[in-house]
Scaffold this motif. Structure first.
Motif, mmCIF file in Angstrom:
data_model
loop_
_atom_site.group_PDB
_atom_site.id
_atom_site.type_symbol
_atom_site.label_atom_id
_atom_site.label_comp_id
_atom_site.label_asym_id
_atom_site.label_seq_id
_atom_site.Cartn_x
_atom_site.Cartn_y
_atom_site.Cartn_z
ATOM 1 N N ASN A 189 5.861 15.878 -11.758
ATOM 2 C CA ASN A 189 5.718 14.767 -10.762
ATOM 3 C C ASN A 189 6.837 13.475 -11.354
ATOM 4 O OD1 ASN A 189 4.012 14.502 -8.787
ATOM 5 N ND2 ASN A 189 2.175 14.398 -9.872
ATOM 6 N N ASP A 190 6.963 13.323 -12.584
ATOM 7 C CA ASP A 190 8.035 12.365 -13.162
ATOM 8 C C ASP A 190 9.408 12.723 -12.671
ATOM 9 O OD1 ASP A 190 5.983 10.659 -14.462
ATOM 10 O OD2 ASP A 190 6.432 11.714 -16.232
ATOM 11 N N ALA A 191 9.732 13.928 -12.624
ATOM 12 C CA ALA A 191 10.991 14.616 -12.462
ATOM 13 C C ALA A 191 11.322 14.068 -10.884
ATOM 14 C CB ALA A 191 11.032 16.081 -12.722
ATOM 15 N N ILE A 192 10.114 14.541 -10.136
ATOM 16 C CA ILE A 192 10.317 14.459 -8.670
ATOM 17 C C ILE A 192 10.532 12.814 -8.182
ATOM 18 C CG2 ILE A 192 9.130 14.516 -6.367
ATOM 19 C CD1 ILE A 192 7.921 17.124 -7.507
ATOM 20 N N MET A 193 9.635 11.916 -8.991
ATOM 21 C CA MET A 193 9.876 10.577 -8.516
ATOM 22 C C MET A 193 11.028 9.889 -8.927
ATOM 23 S SD MET A 193 6.555 8.140 -9.747
ATOM 24 C CE MET A 193 6.377 9.080 -11.297
ATOM 25 N N VAL A 194 11.759 10.595 -9.786
ATOM 26 C CA VAL A 194 13.068 9.896 -9.842
ATOM 27 C C VAL A 194 13.920 10.128 -8.779
ATOM 28 C CG1 VAL A 194 15.339 10.293 -11.486
ATOM 29 C CG2 VAL A 194 13.311 10.258 -12.482
ATOM 30 N N VAL A 195 13.824 11.162 -8.161
ATOM 31 C CA VAL A 195 14.754 11.341 -7.083
ATOM 32 C C VAL A 195 14.215 10.904 -5.502
ATOM 33 C CG1 VAL A 195 15.970 12.925 -8.209
ATOM 34 C CG2 VAL A 195 14.116 13.856 -6.887
ATOM 35 N N ALA A 196 12.633 11.299 -5.324
ATOM 36 C CA ALA A 196 11.784 10.923 -4.286
ATOM 37 C C ALA A 196 11.266 9.515 -3.864
ATOM 38 C CB ALA A 196 10.863 12.042 -4.051
ATOM 39 N N LEU A 237 0.769 -1.059 -0.054
ATOM 40 C CA LEU A 237 0.089 0.091 -0.135
ATOM 41 C C LEU A 237 0.854 1.262 0.082
ATOM 42 C CD1 LEU A 237 -2.805 -1.125 2.598
ATOM 43 C CD2 LEU A 237 -2.798 -0.969 0.208
ATOM 44 N N ILE A 238 1.926 1.230 0.769
ATOM 45 C CA ILE A 238 3.058 2.341 0.791
ATOM 46 C C ILE A 238 3.453 2.517 -0.305
ATOM 47 C CG2 ILE A 238 5.322 3.149 1.884
ATOM 48 C CD1 ILE A 238 4.131 1.973 4.332
ATOM 49 N N ILE A 239 3.988 1.617 -1.229
ATOM 50 C CA ILE A 239 4.615 1.643 -2.617
ATOM 51 C C ILE A 239 3.663 2.209 -3.358
ATOM 52 C CG2 ILE A 239 5.585 0.390 -4.413
ATOM 53 C CD1 ILE A 239 6.858 -1.455 -2.228
ATOM 54 N N LEU A 240 2.619 1.767 -3.323
ATOM 55 C CA LEU A 240 1.453 2.254 -4.284
ATOM 56 C C LEU A 240 1.224 3.666 -4.003
ATOM 57 C CD1 LEU A 240 -0.828 1.375 -6.567
ATOM 58 C CD2 LEU A 240 -2.334 1.147 -4.430
ATOM 59 N N ALA A 241 1.032 4.195 -3.083
ATOM 60 C CA ALA A 241 0.806 5.642 -2.730
ATOM 61 C C ALA A 241 1.937 6.385 -3.030
ATOM 62 C CB ALA A 241 0.416 5.861 -1.163
ATOM 63 N N ALA A 242 3.308 6.015 -3.084
ATOM 64 C CA ALA A 242 4.482 6.694 -3.086
ATOM 65 C C ALA A 242 4.718 7.117 -4.862
ATOM 66 C CB ALA A 242 5.646 6.107 -2.700
ATOM 67 N N ALA A 243 3.950 6.485 -5.600
ATOM 68 C CA ALA A 243 4.153 6.781 -7.155
ATOM 69 C C ALA A 243 2.749 7.293 -7.721
ATOM 70 C CB ALA A 243 4.122 5.253 -7.723
ATOM 71 N N PRO A 244 2.744 8.807 -7.742
ATOM 72 C CA PRO A 244 1.601 9.292 -8.468
ATOM 73 C C PRO A 244 1.401 9.146 -9.878
ATOM 74 C CG PRO A 244 3.392 10.864 -7.362
ATOM 75 C CD PRO A 244 3.964 9.481 -7.558
ATOM 76 N N CYS A 245 0.165 9.267 -10.232
ATOM 77 C CA CYS A 245 -0.108 8.673 -11.564
ATOM 78 C C CYS A 245 0.392 9.411 -12.724
ATOM 79 C CB CYS A 245 -1.616 8.535 -11.852
ATOM 80 S SG CYS A 245 -2.313 8.055 -13.327
ATOM 81 N N THR A 246 0.571 9.121 -13.791
ATOM 82 C CA THR A 246 1.124 9.819 -14.936
ATOM 83 C C THR A 246 0.079 9.793 -16.228
ATOM 84 O OG1 THR A 246 2.263 7.841 -15.828
ATOM 85 C CG2 THR A 246 3.648 9.476 -14.490
ATOM 86 N N ALA A 247 0.115 8.660 -16.946
ATOM 87 C CA ALA A 247 -0.538 8.687 -18.449
ATOM 88 C C ALA A 247 -2.060 8.919 -17.978
ATOM 89 C CB ALA A 247 -0.153 7.595 -19.105
ATOM 90 N N MET A 248 -2.841 8.264 -17.201
ATOM 91 C CA MET A 248 -4.329 8.110 -17.032
ATOM 92 C C MET A 248 -4.784 9.432 -16.454
ATOM 93 S SD MET A 248 -5.353 5.147 -17.803
ATOM 94 C CE MET A 248 -6.860 4.817 -16.994
ATOM 95 N N VAL A 249 -4.104 10.190 -15.968
ATOM 96 C CA VAL A 249 -4.422 11.617 -15.517
ATOM 97 C C VAL A 249 -4.791 12.228 -16.685
ATOM 98 C CG1 VAL A 249 -3.704 13.683 -14.588
ATOM 99 C CG2 VAL A 249 -2.965 11.848 -13.556
#
Length: 355
Positions: free
Chosen positions: A151-158, A118-130
């Motif tokens: 979000n994609d840029a932040i996801m790489v580091v966060a 559940l935590i892994i799921l929440a830590a990855a914000p949506c991209t394409a489907m948005v």
């Protein structure tokens, strides 16, 4: 709105039932389609997502992206909800429901693994489907694209540090191949294709050819959404039938988190005076998940048959129907949203922005 769009929730329900049935009675077929993947990114699903989002991307004029800065309130709200609220609220909900309330009803050996998923799921914000959800709320397309890219840029580091912090791990293995391939497949390539096609269609300075194509692509986009549902539920048909109780319990914290985070984003945008066409996609971005990355990370860390992998898959299964409910809420509360004093002041100061 066409008759087909008006009854979209009915078609979604039927596709869920058909997908589960086909996955149960034709497991070999769906296993074969599910095996068509690179770095755990399913290629048939990727093609369907292309058909869904390219019509939305065709509406975007890159020359107008510079104006997105005026929506600084929406940008700030989206970032706060995605990265300062969402992963931590899911950790709390996972502990409350899976680790405590539902603990007697779940396999004891998998409790921690379920919470991790559940935590892994929440830590990855949506991209394409948005793009799909934003389009259904008549969201500002330039704002949506800018937030997906951010979000994609932040996801790489966060992504890795947040997951490691909440799971209490010294380090996690980020499936970089899945992350990079997903961003390229779902964002970079469709954006390039859409912009090249847009320029070709508007070469004469008119939008008539572009408008004509968009009117033909809109039904195809929704049909692709429904076909994606059939595939996703078909892939997991056996698991749904084998563990319906576990899946239902895991869905509870995910559902609460979706409505909680989308509600916070929506209300904060209203309080700040942001336009409704920005508040809609801001709420939707804060609620949905990048399920390809989440599933891949869970499998990499805990294994294919782990509770973590199952928890992320539950997120995949409820994504579309739940997000459609959020779309319905956003669309049906527009009058209430725009009655807020801060929103009215913003529209009065900028009457040309009113939708």
């Amino acid at each position: 709105m066409s008759t087909f769009e008006r009854y979209l929730t009915i078609w979604v329900g039927l596709c869920i039932i058909v997908g589960i049935a086909l996955g149960h009675f034709l497991p070999d077929l769906f296993q074969a389609v599910g095996a068509m993947e690179v770095a755990r990114v399913n290629l048939p699903v990727a093609m369907l997502i292309w058909l869904m989002i390219i019509p939305m991307l065709l509406k975007i004029d890159f020359a107008a992206l510079g104006q997105v800065g005026r929506h600084w309130r929406g940008i700030g709200v989206t970032l706060i909800v995605n990265w300062a609220v969402k992963p931590f609220s899911m950790a709390l909900l996972g502990w409350l429901f899976i680790g405590w309330l539902f603990r007697p009803l779940l396999p004891e050996a998998q409790i921690d693994s379920y919470i991790a998923g559940l935590i892994i799921l929440a830590a990855a914000p949506c991209t394409a489907m948005v793009f799909v959800w934003s389009n259904l709320t008549k969201g500002e397309p330039h704002f949506t694209l800018s937030q997906v890219a951010l979000n994609d840029a932040i996801m790489v580091v966060a992504f890795a540090p947040i997951v490691a912090l909440l799971l209490g791990l010294s380090a996690i293995t980020v499936p970089w191949d899945t992350l990079i391939l997903s961003v390229v497949l779902y964002i970079v390539i469709p954006v390039i294709v859409a912009q090249v096609l847009r320029r070709l269609l508007m070469a004469d300075g008119s939008t008539s050819r572009l408008d004509a194509l968009l009117s033909r692509l809109q039904p195809l986009s929704l049909l692709s959404l429904l076909a994606t549902l059939v595939l996703l539920f078909g892939f997991q048909g056996e698991a749904i039938i084998a563990q319906p109780g576990v899946i239902a319990l895991l869905a509870v914290p995910i559902l609460i988190q979706v409505y909680f985070n989308s509600g916070i984003a929506y209300l904060l945008n209203r309080w700040s005076g942001e336009e409704h066409c920005v508040a809609g996609p801001s709420a939707l971005i804060g609620a949905s998940n990048f399920f390809e990355l989440a599933v891949a990370a869970a499998i990499s860390l805990f294994g294919f048959h782990s509770g973590a992998a199952l928890a992320t898959v539950v997120g995949v299964l409820i994504e579309v129907p739940v997000m459609l409910s959020v779309v319905w809420i956003v669309n049906n509360t527009k009058g209430w949203y725009e009655s807020a004093p801060a929103v009215r002041r913003n529209l009065n100061h900028n009457p040309s922005r009113e939708h």
